[in-house]
Design a protein around this motif. Structure first.
Motif, PDB file in Angstrom:
ATOM      1  N   TYR A 170       0.284  -0.038  -4.310  1.00 16.44           N
ATOM      2  CA  TYR A 170      -0.282  -1.270  -4.866  1.00 16.44           C
ATOM      3  C   TYR A 170      -1.384  -1.798  -3.942  1.00 16.44           C
ATOM      4  N   ASN A 171      -2.548  -2.064  -4.518  1.00 18.94           N
ATOM      5  CA  ASN A 171      -3.670  -2.631  -3.771  1.00 18.94           C
ATOM      6  C   ASN A 171      -3.628  -4.141  -3.937  1.00 18.94           C
ATOM      7  N   THR A 216      -3.699  -8.349  -2.107  1.00 15.00           N
ATOM      8  CA  THR A 216      -4.117  -9.282  -1.063  1.00 15.00           C
ATOM      9  C   THR A 216      -2.903 -10.102  -0.682  1.00 15.00           C
ATOM     10  N   ASP A 229      -7.969  -2.224   0.554  1.00 11.50           N
ATOM     11  CA  ASP A 229      -9.084  -1.566  -0.120  1.00 11.50           C
ATOM     12  C   ASP A 229      -8.742  -1.457  -1.600  1.00 11.50           C
ATOM     13  N   ASN A 230      -9.708  -1.714  -2.425  1.00  8.58           N
ATOM     14  CA  ASN A 230      -9.579  -1.617  -3.884  1.00  8.58           C
ATOM     15  C   ASN A 230      -8.727  -2.712  -4.515  1.00  8.58           C
ATOM     16  N   ALA A 231      -8.341  -3.725  -3.771  1.00  6.45           N
ATOM     17  CA  ALA A 231      -7.645  -4.863  -4.383  1.00  6.45           C
ATOM     18  C   ALA A 231      -8.659  -5.637  -5.214  1.00  6.45           C
ATOM     19  N   GLY A 232      -8.237  -6.073  -6.377  1.00  6.34           N
ATOM     20  CA  GLY A 232      -9.135  -6.791  -7.274  1.00  6.34           C
ATOM     21  C   GLY A 232      -9.590  -8.113  -6.687  1.00  6.34           C
ATOM     22  N   ARG A 282      -6.710  -8.121   2.735  1.00  5.64           N
ATOM     23  CA  ARG A 282      -6.974  -7.586   1.403  1.00  5.64           C
ATOM     24  C   ARG A 282      -7.095  -6.077   1.512  1.00  5.64           C
ATOM     25  N   SER A 320       0.832  -1.208   0.000  1.00  7.00           N
ATOM     26  CA  SER A 320       0.000   0.000   0.000  1.00  7.00           C
ATOM     27  C   SER A 320       0.865   1.256   0.000  1.00  7.00           C
TER      28      SER A 320
END
Length: 164
Positions: free
Chosen positions: A52-53, A55, A72-75, A70, A48
Motif C-alpha cells: 500500500y502506497n 501517507t 512513493d506513488n501515494a496519491g 509519504r 509499503s
C-alpha cells in the motif's frame, strides 16, 4: 497580638497565591519530533510492506502536524486525508474507525461529520502514554480505512518502548 495577626495574614495570602499559581500552570506530555518521525516512518514502512502506497501524518496532542511521510506513488489526496484523520483522532482521543462506526449506528453522533476538520474514515489512531493521549497518527492510501488503521497501529507498536 498585631504581629500574630500580621503573620497569619501573610501566611494566608501566601497560601492563596500558591494555590492560584498551581491552577494556572499545567504540565502535559506531548509527542516529540523524533518520536513523531519514527511513528510516521514505521507506519509507511508497514503499509509499503503490504503493498500500500500511503501517507502517514503524526500530530501532537493539540492536532498540530509534527511529521509527515509519504510513500512513493501515494496519491496526492493522501496528504490531506492522513492529516484530517490524525487531527480527528487526537481531538476526539479515539480511533476514527470507531468514530465512523459510532456515527453510522447512532443518528445523534452522525453530526460529528459536520465538525470542521473532522474526517470520519478509518485510519486515525491516538498515540498514548498510559491513558494520556499525546498525539495521533493518520494514514491515507490503503484500499480501506481498516487497512490504514492496521498500519497505524503497527507503526505505533514498533515504538511502544518509547511510550512510557
Amino acid at each position: 497580638m498585631q504581629n500574630r495577626l500580621a503573620t497569619i495574614a501573610a501566611l494566608t495570602l501566601s497560601l492563596i497565591a500558591t494555590a492560584a499559581s498551581a491552577e494556572g500552570v499545567r504540565t502535559e506530555k506531548n509527542i516529540s519530533l523524533d518520536l513523531a518521525t519514527q511513528i510516521a516512518a514505521q507506519t509507511v514502512a508497514t503499509c509499503s510492506a503490504n503493498g500500500y502506497n500511503v501517507t502517514a501524518t503524526v500530530v501532537d496532542r493539540a492536532g498540530t502536524v509534527r511529521a509527515v511521510h509519504r510513500a512513493d506513488n501515494a496519491g496526492p489526496h493522501t496528504l490531506e486525508a492522513s492529516r484530517l484523520k490524525a487531527y480527528t483522532s487526537a481531538s476526539a482521543k479515539n480511533t476514527t474507525l470507531a468514530m465512523m462506526e459510532g456515527a453510522q449506528k447512532n443518528p445523534a453522533a452522525a453530526n460529528l461529520m459536520n465538525i470542521p476538520g473532522y474526517l470520519l474514515l478509518g485510519g486515525g489512531v491516538p498515540v498514548k502514554v498510559g491513558n494520556e493521549v499525546i498525539g495521533a497518527v493518520g494514514v491515507g492510501g490503503a484500499p480501506g480505512g481498516h487497512l490504514d488503521e492496521q498500519c497505524a497501529v503497527a507503526g505505533i507498536a514498533k515504538v511502544q518502548d518509547l511510550l512510557k
